[in-house]
Enzyme design. Structure first.
Site, PDB file in Angstrom:
ATOM      1  N   LYS A 184       1.128  -1.266  -0.170  1.00 14.72           N
ATOM      2  CA  LYS A 184      -0.213  -0.028   0.097  1.00 14.72           C
ATOM      3  C   LYS A 184       1.056   1.299   0.015  1.00 14.72           C
ATOM      4  O   LYS A 184       1.845   1.391   0.975  1.00 14.72           O
ATOM      5  CB  LYS A 184      -0.738  -0.073   1.186  1.00 14.72           C
ATOM      6  CG  LYS A 184      -1.944  -0.604   1.329  1.00 14.72           C
ATOM      7  CD  LYS A 184      -3.000  -0.394   2.519  1.00 14.72           C
ATOM      8  CE  LYS A 184      -3.902  -1.569   2.681  1.00 14.72           C
ATOM      9  NZ  LYS A 184      -4.638  -1.369   4.190  1.00 14.72           N
ATOM     10  N   GLY A 216     -14.087  -8.563   4.695  1.00 12.44           N
ATOM     11  CA  GLY A 216     -13.768  -8.404   3.166  1.00 12.44           C
ATOM     12  C   GLY A 216     -13.000  -7.327   2.703  1.00 12.44           C
ATOM     13  O   GLY A 216     -12.672  -7.228   1.619  1.00 12.44           O
TER      14      GLY A 216
HETATM   15  C1  R5P Z   1      -5.476  -9.881   9.702  1.00  4.13           C
HETATM   16  O1  R5P Z   1      -4.485 -10.123  10.592  1.00  4.13           O
HETATM   17  C2  R5P Z   1      -6.081 -11.349   9.042  1.00  4.13           C
HETATM   18  O2  R5P Z   1      -4.837 -12.044   8.468  1.00  4.13           O
HETATM   19  C3  R5P Z   1      -6.746 -10.672   7.589  1.00  4.13           C
HETATM   20  O3  R5P Z   1      -5.859 -10.023   6.657  1.00  4.13           O
HETATM   21  C4  R5P Z   1      -7.966  -9.845   8.219  1.00  4.13           C
HETATM   22  O4  R5P Z   1      -8.487 -10.423   9.217  1.00  4.13           O
HETATM   23  C5  R5P Z   1      -8.784  -9.581   6.916  1.00  4.13           C
HETATM   24  O5  R5P Z   1      -9.884  -8.902   7.665  1.00  4.13           O
HETATM   25  P1  R5P Z   1     -11.080  -8.109   6.590  1.00  4.13           P
HETATM   26  O6  R5P Z   1     -11.404  -9.267   5.615  1.00  4.13           O
HETATM   27  O7  R5P Z   1     -12.035  -7.585   7.562  1.00  4.13           O
HETATM   28  O8  R5P Z   1     -10.076  -6.961   5.893  1.00  4.13           O
END
Ligand code: R5P
Length: 283
Positions: A184, A216
């Site tokens: 990013k 997501g």
């Molecule tokens: C974070 O430490 C996990 O590995 C995932 O990247 C995270 O839980 C993804 O969250 P979201 O789907 O809400 O972006």
């Protein structure tokens, strides 16, 4: 061997019992109007090796796991194995700010009170297994996901961030594909671009692989950027699909062509079964 299936993992429990040639014991379960959980195991468990299968999300499922372990213990089971396909609270695996607790360790301390062995699938971080004072195992779902992806002609496997690169690399090696992670870059207070660090995704089928998809948000942002950068197809791949707050719609809206998850959490995208791999560890 007897298998007790909790309500959050009834499918895995059924399949696991079949793979192990063990009896699947029926469990009576209800929730009282005040939210309290009731379980009853009307079976003979004395002297048996008992496997309790239950993902610990949502919180009531954690209580159900502990109660099933209690039932096996009270009835004189010879051994108790807690199989927790999705181990919740795993993202709080250390103290990030003074005053916090390590929730993943607190839950481990509860489970090990009435268990001799612990098995989970893709713990968020490997060191979580060390929070258990009992024998503990992590089953990798990556080869299972890769096998499922093999028919999708994936060119590139991407981690949504550098921290998830090991998993993406492992999946890519299973598939014989390229791998990279997304970086990013903040352009301004409001603008952020997300881009594969080294690889060009133009015209490629890309699988973005993470351990957990929760809301997501992470993969939706990655997918939208990848499509903007010319990726032909984007697959969202995870071990644990929580899919909260309409995450599946959000992913679709962001340009994700297919969502693939394992069945550690039971949901419409759970197309990859983990029972056989868990059975291999238990044998
Ligand atoms: C974070 O430490 C996990 O590995 C995932 O990247 C995270 O839980 C993804 O969250 P979201 O789907 O809400 O972006």
């Amino acid at each position: 061997m007897k298998v007790l299936g909790g309500s959050a993992s009834s499918r895995t429990a059924r399949e696991l019992a079949a793979h192990l040639g063990a009896d699947l014991v029926p469990v009576e379960r209800k929730t009282f109007p005040d939210g309290e959980v009731y379980i009853r195991v009307d079976a003979e468990l004395r002297g048996e090796d008992v496997v309790v299968v239950q993902t610990t999300q949502p919180n009531a499922s954690l209580l159900e796991l502990l109660f099933l372990q209690e039932a096996a213990h009270d009835q004189g089971a010879a051994s108790i194995t807690a199989v927790v396909p999705y181990y919740s609270y795993s993202r709080q695996d250390r103290v990030f700010q003074h005053g916090e607790i390590v929730s993943a360790k607190a839950i481990a301390e509860l489970i090990e009170l009435k268990a001799d062995r612990f098995v989970t699938v893709d713990p968020h971080k490997e060191h979580i297994l060390g929070f258990f004072g009992i024998e503990s195992h992590g089953v990798s779902a990556v080869p299972l996901l890769a096998k499922h992806l093999a028919t999708r002609k994936v060119d590139t496997v991407l981690a949504p961030d550098k921290g998830a690169l090991d998993r993406a690399e492992f999946a890519a090696k299973c598939l014989g594909a390229d791998f990279d992670y997304m970086e990013k870059t903040r352009l301004s207070g409001t603008d952020v671009v997300m881009k594969a660090k080294r690889l060009d995704v133009r015209g490629k089928t890309v699988a973005v692989v993470d351990d957990i998809i929760s809301t997501g948000g992470t993969i939706a942002m990655a997918a939208a950027e990848l499509k903007r950068q010319g990726a032909t197809r984007v697959l969202a791949v995870c071990t644990h699909g929580l899919f909260l707050n309409n995450a599946l719609d959000r992913l679709k809206g962001a340009g994700v062509d297919e969502v693939i998850a394992t069945d550690t959490l039971e949901n419409p995208a759970a197309s990859v079964g983990c029972a056989e791999a868990i059975a291999d560890v238990l044998r």
